[in-house]
Design an enzyme around this catalytic site. Structure first.
Site, mmCIF file in Angstrom:
data_model
loop_
_atom_site.group_PDB
_atom_site.id
_atom_site.type_symbol
_atom_site.label_atom_id
_atom_site.label_comp_id
_atom_site.label_asym_id
_atom_site.label_seq_id
_atom_site.Cartn_x
_atom_site.Cartn_y
_atom_site.Cartn_z
ATOM 1 C CD GLU A 274 31.135 70.202 -11.803
ATOM 2 O OE1 GLU A 274 31.301 71.356 -12.060
ATOM 3 O OE2 GLU A 274 31.067 69.171 -11.108
ATOM 4 C CG ASP B 45 39.057 75.990 -12.080
ATOM 5 O OD1 ASP B 45 38.291 74.439 -11.912
ATOM 6 O OD2 ASP B 45 38.239 76.756 -11.467
ATOM 7 C CE1 TYR C 185 34.889 66.613 -7.305
ATOM 8 C CE2 TYR C 185 32.847 67.386 -8.167
ATOM 9 C CZ TYR C 185 34.531 67.523 -8.578
ATOM 10 O OH TYR C 185 34.857 68.162 -9.487
#
Length: 269
Positions: A49, A60, A174
């Site tokens: 990635e 994040d 995912y």
């Protein structure tokens, strides 16, 4: 066939699980990022990635936020990240790349040009964590036309929503292993194995797990029930801790070797 599909097919035939590291491109600089990608492949990575640094990374945690800030000082953007993929290819890297970016930079780039550039730079997949399924139809259509796999994130939610997300996925699904932002964790939410199995009932695509995996033991645990394991913050932290070596010409190879050895612990055979 998309290079990502080829990789999962090969791994499945060998009864192996994909190791999918995440990098913040440009941390600590582009030349070093290319060298790190080479080391990732040597460590057993199957897909990488390529994280586009962003000033407001909602998904994040602090480790990747710090990496983004370091990369942004070098004015790294989407185009820089795509060019990094080409530089890695020139360095001999064969594995597939996934671009991880938030939606606003994509919109600013221009959708038609964006997908054309992804193709031109040999990017196999795309992850946009802040693009909800309800607003993704046009992006899915454009990605499919370009031959790019738009990989969705799915967290514990209703069966109906899981089915909707999984049915439109390309490449792989995912699964988010921890609620909240990315970051290393000692434990995961109760029932995570049941969640993964539920997702598998809604798709024939490979299923990968990410968000919080920080040890070889955790990677091995999920490798038994998933087709891929994504490792992000733990690797980005290792890079952060190794920056003094990477920026020292005499010890640079030592730093790169430390990163390779660290990543290799996550590879399940």
């Amino acid at each position: 066939m998309n290079l990502m599909d080829q990789t999962f097919t090969r791994l499945k035939s060998n009864d192996q699980t994909a190791l999918i590291p995440f990098l913040t491109i440009g941390d600590p600089d582009i030349e070093t990022t290319v060298d790190i990608i080479v080391e990732l492949e040597a460590a057993g990575a199957d897909i990488v990635e390529l994280g586009v640094p962003y000033s407001d990374p909602l998904a994040d945690g602090p480790v990747i936020q710090r990496a983004s800030q370091r990369a942004l000082k070098h004015k790294v953007n989407i185009r820089t990240c795509m060019e990094t993929a080409v530089k890695a290819r020139s360095a001999g890297v064969k594995l597939p790349f996934i671009l991880f970016t938030y939606y606003n930079p994509v919109l600013q780039f221009g959708l038609d040009q964006f997908f054309a550039e992804l193709n031109a730079h040999e990017i196999s997949g795309l992850i946009i964590p802040d693009l909800p399924i309800e607003e993704s139809a046009d992006i899915y259509r454009m990605a499919e036309t370009a031959g790019i796999h738009l990989v969705p994130l799915v967290a514990p939610t209703s069966d109906e929503r899981i089915a909707s997300i999984a049915s439109s996925a390309k490449g792989f699904v995912y699964c988010v292993s921890s609620l909240g932002v990315t970051g290393e964790r000692a434990s995961f939410f109760e029932g995570i194995e049941d969640f993964i199995q539920k997702v598998k009932t809604y798709t024939d695509l490979p299923v990968a797990i990410g968000f919080g995996i920080s040890s070889g033991e955790q990677a091995a645990r999920f490798a038994r029930i998933c087709d891929g394991v994504v490792v992000g913050s733990a690797i980005v932290r290792q890079i952060e801790e190794t920056i003094p070596l990477l920026q020292d010409a005499e010890r640079r190879q030592e730093g790169l070797l430390q990163i390779r050895n660290f990543v290799s612990q996550f590879k399940s055979e």
